[in-house]
Design a protein around this motif. Structure first.
Motif, PDB file in Angstrom:
ATOM      1  N   ALA A 114       0.841  -1.197   0.000  1.00 56.13           N
ATOM      2  CA  ALA A 114       0.000   0.000   0.000  1.00 56.13           C
ATOM      3  C   ALA A 114       0.879   1.251   0.000  1.00 56.13           C
ATOM      4  O   ALA A 114       1.944   1.281   0.613  1.00 56.13           O
ATOM      5  N   ASP A 115       0.416   2.281  -0.702  1.00 55.16           N
ATOM      6  CA  ASP A 115       1.128   3.560  -0.695  1.00 55.16           C
ATOM      7  C   ASP A 115       0.633   4.461   0.418  1.00 55.16           C
ATOM      8  O   ASP A 115       1.391   5.254   0.971  1.00 55.16           O
ATOM      9  N   LEU A 116      -0.667   4.370   0.726  1.00 56.16           N
ATOM     10  CA  LEU A 116      -1.271   5.194   1.768  1.00 56.16           C
ATOM     11  C   LEU A 116      -2.242   4.320   2.561  1.00 56.16           C
ATOM     12  O   LEU A 116      -3.093   3.643   1.969  1.00 56.16           O
ATOM     13  N   VAL A 117      -2.112   4.338   3.871  1.00 54.87           N
ATOM     14  CA  VAL A 117      -3.007   3.570   4.747  1.00 54.87           C
ATOM     15  C   VAL A 117      -3.704   4.552   5.670  1.00 54.87           C
ATOM     16  O   VAL A 117      -3.061   5.216   6.488  1.00 54.87           O
ATOM     17  N   THR A 155     -11.886   5.404   1.230  1.00 56.54           N
ATOM     18  CA  THR A 155     -11.846   5.590   2.672  1.00 56.54           C
ATOM     19  C   THR A 155     -13.106   6.304   3.108  1.00 56.54           C
ATOM     20  O   THR A 155     -13.603   7.189   2.407  1.00 56.54           O
ATOM     21  N   ARG A 156     -13.626   5.914   4.253  1.00 58.14           N
ATOM     22  CA  ARG A 156     -14.839   6.533   4.773  1.00 58.14           C
ATOM     23  C   ARG A 156     -14.537   7.482   5.930  1.00 58.14           C
ATOM     24  O   ARG A 156     -15.444   7.970   6.580  1.00 58.14           O
ATOM     25  N   ASP A 157     -13.259   7.723   6.185  1.00 49.60           N
ATOM     26  CA  ASP A 157     -12.850   8.690   7.205  1.00 49.60           C
ATOM     27  C   ASP A 157     -11.744   9.536   6.602  1.00 49.60           C
ATOM     28  O   ASP A 157     -10.558   9.342   6.860  1.00 49.60           O
ATOM     29  N   PHE A 158     -12.154  10.475   5.788  1.00 50.24           N
ATOM     30  CA  PHE A 158     -11.255  11.252   4.941  1.00 50.24           C
ATOM     31  C   PHE A 158     -10.235  12.052   5.748  1.00 50.24           C
ATOM     32  O   PHE A 158      -9.160  12.374   5.251  1.00 50.24           O
ATOM     33  N   HIS A 159     -10.570  12.378   7.002  1.00 48.64           N
ATOM     34  CA  HIS A 159      -9.726  13.301   7.752  1.00 48.64           C
ATOM     35  C   HIS A 159      -9.155  12.696   9.023  1.00 48.64           C
ATOM     36  O   HIS A 159      -8.797  13.423   9.957  1.00 48.64           O
ATOM     37  N   ILE A 170       4.474   9.551  -1.367  1.00 53.93           N
ATOM     38  CA  ILE A 170       3.826  10.799  -0.950  1.00 53.93           C
ATOM     39  C   ILE A 170       4.648  12.008  -1.373  1.00 53.93           C
ATOM     40  O   ILE A 170       4.093  13.033  -1.798  1.00 53.93           O
ATOM     41  N   LEU A 171       5.964  11.913  -1.299  1.00 57.92           N
ATOM     42  CA  LEU A 171       6.792  13.031  -1.759  1.00 57.92           C
ATOM     43  C   LEU A 171       6.701  13.207  -3.270  1.00 57.92           C
ATOM     44  O   LEU A 171       6.999  14.277  -3.799  1.00 57.92           O
ATOM     45  N   PHE A 182      -3.921  20.224   4.393  1.00 55.99           N
ATOM     46  CA  PHE A 182      -2.891  19.249   4.018  1.00 55.99           C
ATOM     47  C   PHE A 182      -3.427  17.827   4.134  1.00 55.99           C
ATOM     48  O   PHE A 182      -3.099  16.954   3.324  1.00 55.99           O
ATOM     49  N   ALA A 183      -4.267  17.580   5.145  1.00 57.05           N
ATOM     50  CA  ALA A 183      -4.833  16.241   5.337  1.00 57.05           C
ATOM     51  C   ALA A 183      -5.658  15.823   4.127  1.00 57.05           C
ATOM     52  O   ALA A 183      -5.606  14.671   3.691  1.00 57.05           O
ATOM     53  N   SER A 184      -6.428  16.767   3.569  1.00 58.34           N
ATOM     54  CA  SER A 184      -7.218  16.474   2.369  1.00 58.34           C
ATOM     55  C   SER A 184      -6.324  16.322   1.152  1.00 58.34           C
ATOM     56  O   SER A 184      -6.545  15.448   0.301  1.00 58.34           O
ATOM     57  N   GLU A 185      -5.282  17.162   1.061  1.00 54.51           N
ATOM     58  CA  GLU A 185      -4.408  17.137  -0.108  1.00 54.51           C
ATOM     59  C   GLU A 185      -3.727  15.780  -0.257  1.00 54.51           C
ATOM     60  O   GLU A 185      -3.592  15.262  -1.372  1.00 54.51           O
ATOM     61  N   VAL A 186      -3.310  15.188   0.857  1.00 58.51           N
ATOM     62  CA  VAL A 186      -2.642  13.887   0.796  1.00 58.51           C
ATOM     63  C   VAL A 186      -3.554  12.849   0.145  1.00 58.51           C
ATOM     64  O   VAL A 186      -3.141  12.094  -0.741  1.00 58.51           O
TER      65      VAL A 186
END
Length: 406
Positions: A114-117, A155-159, A170-171, A182-186
């Motif tokens: 996974a790239d993002l968890v 995801t059902r918990d976007f933030h 991510i970089l 920033f949390a949304s941008e990721v």
């Protein structure tokens, strides 16, 4: 374990701004996880200008501290990500609301590719009083639903503030925002880049601070919503614009023949005038959505979907100018025809309703034609090569991401 002298797998990153009350607890939990799991890692504190001794607390406990001069949640996290030694990064607030001693599922998903968890607090459990009712029942569900709709985010918990990711991935997606968005941008840019996103349950408990949180509900909620809208010109401009254009044009053309009776409601030139206005506004929104995509591609802010790529490849400034000129000429000819009719009547008084009924399509043609011409010229500006050799066409022809939810 010293991550500077051996391969470092995991960085546990905490942004910090005056978290002296809870920072030590968070660091000990994170260090305890590393010792228990055997994961080679580090605890990294991205300090954003604390004045309560947080830096010394972290240093005394053996955590690594990096000073981030630029203020803002996003700046602190991005600075920490850049300074991290780990292949993977798990980030979370230093207010003791997240459990840094239980990160096994995050690490397992990252090791699995996974790239993002993302953590999901609604699946893992929200302790009473840990989340304000406004956030729990309105803010988070609404913003998460918008994220799913706009970007097909899995995801059902976007933030959720507890999340892990592959540092290089991510970089590589070009993060820029400095504040809470920033949390949304990721998540948004991970979706647009086609990164693999997973979700695991996590818990949220009431934070251990005696002071209010840095978060401001309405201000930061609006900033998150604004970011989601800006990064989805399709939903912000294109779909509303198409709806207005079709509704306005159909109504205008229908009333061009004569008045329409719908039961006890009569529609005539007054309705036709407003319908023409809807058409112009909607058409402008459609053109604006394309301009945003072109500009976003040029500045490497938005990826180009296959549909937009094909559209722009076929479009040229000359074709746009010709189309705009044709629409403009049609409107002009209708206006000339009306003047000829007026002259044939001796330039006297004409029937007001019929005059307006003819003038509206003439004005609409002139307006839509002019808008098309201006749009074409703007597209031409975006195609002019710059000193770095980047043009809209070059951005369009860049490799398409694995999945574009835009």
């Amino acid at each position: 374990m010293d991550c500077e002298t051996m391969d470092c797998e995991l960085t546990i990153l905490m942004p910090c701004l005056n978290e002296a009350e809870t920072l030590a607890t968070c660091i000990r939990k994170a260090q305890g996880y590393l010792e228990r799991s055997g994961v080679v890692g580090e605890v990294l504190i991205a300090d954003n200008g604390s004045t309560d001794g947080s830096q010394q607390i972290a240093t005394d406990l053996g955590a690594r501290v990096v000073q981030i001069e630029a203020k803002g949640y996003g700046n602190a996290l991005l600075g920490g990500i850049r300074a991290a030694h780990g292949e993977f990064v798990i980030m979370g607030d230093a207010d003791d609301s997240y459990d840094f001693s239980s990160l096994d599922e995050f690490v397992a998903k990252l090791r699995d590719g996974a790239d993002l968890v993302m953590g999901n607090r609604f699946k893992g459990g929200v302790e009473p009083g840990a989340m304000p009712p406004l956030h729990k029942y309105l803010g988070n569900p609404v913003l998460s639903a918008i994220g799913v709709l706009f970007f097909k985010a899995p995801t059902r918990d976007f933030h959720c503030g507890l999340r892990g990711f592959r540092r290089s991935s991510i970089l590589g997606i070009g993060l820029h925002t400095s504040g809470m968005e920033f949390a949304s941008e990721v998540v948004v840019k991970s979706c647009l880049a086609g990164l693999r996103i997973e979700e695991v349950p996590t818990t949220l408990k009431k934070d251990g601070r005696s002071r209010p949180p840095h978060l401001r509900s309405w201000r930061d909620g609006w900033r998150h919503l604004r970011f989601l809208l800006i990064y989805s010109p399709r939903w912000l401009f294109l779909y509303p614009g198409l709806a207005l254009t079709v509704l306005g044009l159909v109504t205008t053309l229908g009333l061009l023949i004569g008045p329409i009776k719908l039961g006890s409601v009569g529609l005539d030139v007054g309705t036709m005038t407003y319908a023409a206005g809807l058409t112009a506004v909607g058409y402008q929104a459609v053109l604006f959505s394309v301009m945003v995509k072109l500009f976003g591609a040029r500045e490497d802010l938005l990826p180009m979907s296959k549909h937009y790529r094909q559209l722009v490849e076929k479009f040229t400034v000359e074709r746009g100018l010709i189309l705009g000129l044709l629409i403009f000429v049609v409107g002009f000819l209708v206006a000339v025809w009306q003047v000829v009719l007026w002259g044939g009547d001796g330039f006297g008084t004409m029937d007001a309703a019929q005059t307006v009924r003819t003038a509206i399509p003439a004005v609409l043609g002139l307006l839509l034609g002019f808008q098309t011409i201006m749009f074409s010229m703007f597209a031409g500006v975006l195609s002019i090569p710059t000193t770095d050799g980047l043009t809209a066409a070059k951005a369009v022809n860049a490799p398409e991401p694995a999945r574009s939810a835009q």
